[in-house]
Design a protein around this motif. Structure first.
Motif, PDB file in Angstrom:
ATOM      1  N   TRP A   1      44.589  41.159  30.935  1.00 56.42           N
ATOM      2  CA  TRP A   1      44.814  42.126  32.003  1.00 56.42           C
ATOM      3  C   TRP A   1      44.639  41.565  33.410  1.00 56.42           C
ATOM      4  O   TRP A   1      44.951  42.252  34.383  1.00 56.42           O
ATOM      5  N   SER A   2      44.134  40.356  33.549  1.00 55.00           N
ATOM      6  CA  SER A   2      43.891  39.785  34.879  1.00 55.00           C
ATOM      7  C   SER A   2      44.920  38.727  35.252  1.00 55.00           C
ATOM      8  O   SER A   2      45.280  37.876  34.424  1.00 55.00           O
ATOM      9  N   VAL A   3      45.399  38.786  36.502  1.00 50.51           N
ATOM     10  CA  VAL A   3      46.147  37.695  37.112  1.00 50.51           C
ATOM     11  C   VAL A   3      45.436  37.347  38.412  1.00 50.51           C
ATOM     12  O   VAL A   3      44.642  38.132  38.931  1.00 50.51           O
ATOM     13  N   VAL A   4      45.715  36.155  38.934  1.00 47.25           N
ATOM     14  CA  VAL A   4      44.938  35.639  40.065  1.00 47.25           C
ATOM     15  C   VAL A   4      45.859  35.245  41.204  1.00 47.25           C
ATOM     16  O   VAL A   4      46.848  34.539  40.994  1.00 47.25           O
ATOM     17  N   MET A   5      45.532  35.682  42.424  1.00 45.25           N
ATOM     18  CA  MET A   5      46.331  35.348  43.599  1.00 45.25           C
ATOM     19  C   MET A   5      46.033  33.958  44.164  1.00 45.25           C
ATOM     20  O   MET A   5      46.962  33.209  44.480  1.00 45.25           O
ATOM     21  N   PRO A   6      44.766  33.567  44.368  1.00 48.63           N
ATOM     22  CA  PRO A   6      44.525  32.241  44.953  1.00 48.63           C
ATOM     23  C   PRO A   6      45.011  31.116  44.045  1.00 48.63           C
ATOM     24  O   PRO A   6      45.146  31.280  42.831  1.00 48.63           O
ATOM     25  N   GLN A   7      45.220  29.973  44.652  1.00 52.01           N
ATOM     26  CA  GLN A   7      45.682  28.815  43.918  1.00 52.01           C
ATOM     27  C   GLN A   7      44.614  28.363  42.919  1.00 52.01           C
ATOM     28  O   GLN A   7      43.416  28.385  43.215  1.00 52.01           O
ATOM     29  N   PRO A   8      45.033  27.903  41.740  1.00 52.24           N
ATOM     30  CA  PRO A   8      44.061  27.412  40.761  1.00 52.24           C
ATOM     31  C   PRO A   8      43.406  26.121  41.242  1.00 52.24           C
ATOM     32  O   PRO A   8      44.021  25.321  41.958  1.00 52.24           O
ATOM     33  N   ILE A   9      42.169  25.923  40.865  1.00 53.04           N
ATOM     34  CA  ILE A   9      41.415  24.754  41.309  1.00 53.04           C
ATOM     35  C   ILE A   9      42.139  23.440  40.997  1.00 53.04           C
ATOM     36  O   ILE A   9      42.204  22.556  41.864  1.00 53.04           O
ATOM     37  N   PRO A  10      42.708  23.248  39.794  1.00 49.02           N
ATOM     38  CA  PRO A  10      43.356  21.954  39.516  1.00 49.02           C
ATOM     39  C   PRO A  10      44.494  21.609  40.476  1.00 49.02           C
ATOM     40  O   PRO A  10      44.662  20.438  40.839  1.00 49.02           O
ATOM     41  N   ILE A  11      45.271  22.605  40.914  1.00 53.82           N
ATOM     42  CA  ILE A  11      46.358  22.328  41.862  1.00 53.82           C
ATOM     43  C   ILE A  11      45.798  21.917  43.211  1.00 53.82           C
ATOM     44  O   ILE A  11      46.273  20.960  43.839  1.00 53.82           O
TER      45      ILE A  11
END
Length: 385
Positions: free
Chosen positions: A134-144
């Motif tokens: 149910w969750s999606v994330v707006m900020p960029q992922p740490i690995p990128i």
């Protein structure tokens, strides 16, 4: 376009459309969005721009008014949990957003997944199987974001790295990524120090890192607190490269760090410099639109990485809500289910911080188009080419 009014309470800020009669509500079918952000406490520099950006988001989608309810969680996971449960039980929210920092975002994700309500996180968070649906994330992922920093380190002959970061899940995310990606690229970690978000001194930690004398130091912190290690390391005589994460990308960082901010290397989303993007960049239109209205209201150079997160969340809703409305009406579980499905079926959702393509296994949905590298020269951010 429907106008909305703002009311402020001691602990909550509620943004709502003018009162409608029961019959009108039945006709318009409001879409309710509950948002928990951090507008007080050490992380207020993140939450306040996220709240401010809500002034510039869409107020209706496909003829359905958007009812936005905003609560302050102070960066506290317990308060964020309470807010999220209020959205579920009192507001009957169709979507939940928040929070501004990682620990309360994790707490909100847990509630949203338990209640089966779509959740849009405004801070990076670890995606576990329990939170993936149910969750999606707006900020960029740490690995990128980490990769662009480590690549810069390698190009500048950095061989040894020290780390100082928060003693919480955000600090863990960055240290774990440094170990995984950085060490694989040949970087050697020679020191790890931690501090709590409310701490007012990191002198002891800084002295240990200065004694280790690494070629570079990575600071895994966010908001104005990220300036504390920056200034302390320079005051204690560290002259090597200092790298900051996208959690620090705000004008407040420069204001607080002062001269110590000069030369910092910082990962950031493209919203911090939409003017410098190619006209063909899918992030340019949204970035220019947000920066224009935000700086008109809040002053020159007030642009913010964090304002982009809440602004982009509504760019995503503009794409997924019309799809969900074909299957169900707002206020029903069927509508929430349809929203969750639409997150996955809608592709190339262009926003100010990136182009989103969510999948069941990638809840960030971003690629390298979501990052730039900044430095500070003469008190201003400039892109590192």
């Amino acid at each position: 376009m429907t106008k909305f009014k703002l009311s402020v309470a001691a602990f909550a800020v509620a943004i709502a459309l003018p009162a409608l009669s029961g019959a009108a509500l039945a006709e318009t079918n409001e879409i309710t969005v509950g948002i928990s952000v951090t507008t007080t406490g050490p992380a207020a520099a993140l939450g306040i721009p996220e709240r401010n950006a809500l002034e510039f988001v869409v107020k209706e989608i496909s003829g359905h008014p958007i009812k936005i309810i905003v609560l302050d969680d102070g960066g506290d996971p317990t308060a964020a949990t309470t807010n999220a449960r209020r959205f579920v039980t009192e507001s009957k929210a169709d979507v939940i957003m928040g929070s501004s920092v990682t620990p309360p975002s994790v707490a909100i994700s847990n509630v949203a997944n338990e209640a089966q309500i779509p959740h849009i996180a405004l801070a990076p968070l670890p995606i576990t199987p329990e939170r993936a649906k149910w969750s999606v994330v707006m900020p960029q992922p740490i690995p990128i974001m980490g990769k662009v920093l480590y690549e810069h380190m390698k190009k500048n002959n950095v061989k040894t790295v020290g780390y100082i970061g928060y003693s919480d899940s955000y600090g863990d995310l960055w240290f774990n990524d440094l170990k995984k990606q950085g060490e694989a690229m040949g970087l050697k970690i020679v020191g790890e120090e931690r501090f709590a978000r409310p701490d007012t001194s990191v002198a002891g930690q800084a002295l240990k890192l200065v004694a280790a004398n690494p070629d570079a130091i990575l600071v895994g912190a966010s908001g104005t607190a990220a300036a504390l290690p920056q200034t302390t390391l320079r005051e204690r005589g560290y002259n090597g490269l200092i790298y900051q994460t996208h959690g620090a990308a705000s004008m407040d960082f420069i204001r607080i760090a002062g001269k110590s901010a000069e030369g910092v290397l910082m990962a950031s989303g493209p919203v911090m410099d939409p003017e410098g993007q190619d006209d063909t960049a899918l992030t340019k239109k949204s970035g220019m639109a947000l920066v224009k209205v935000y700086e008109e209201k809040y002053g020159p150079s007030s642009r913010s990485q964090f304002a982009g997160h809440s602004y982009d969340a509504f760019k995503v809703l503009e794409r997924v809500v019309p799809v969900a409305l074909k299957k169900a009406k707002p206020g029903t579980q069927e509508f929430r289910d349809a929203l969750r499905e639409a997150f996955l079926t809608e592709k190339d959702i262009a926003a100010s911080q990136g182009v989103y393509n969510f999948t069941e296994t990638d809840r960030y949905g971003l690629d390298d188009r979501s990052r730039i590298l900044l430095t500070v020269k003469n008190g201003k951010y400039v892109i590192v080419k």
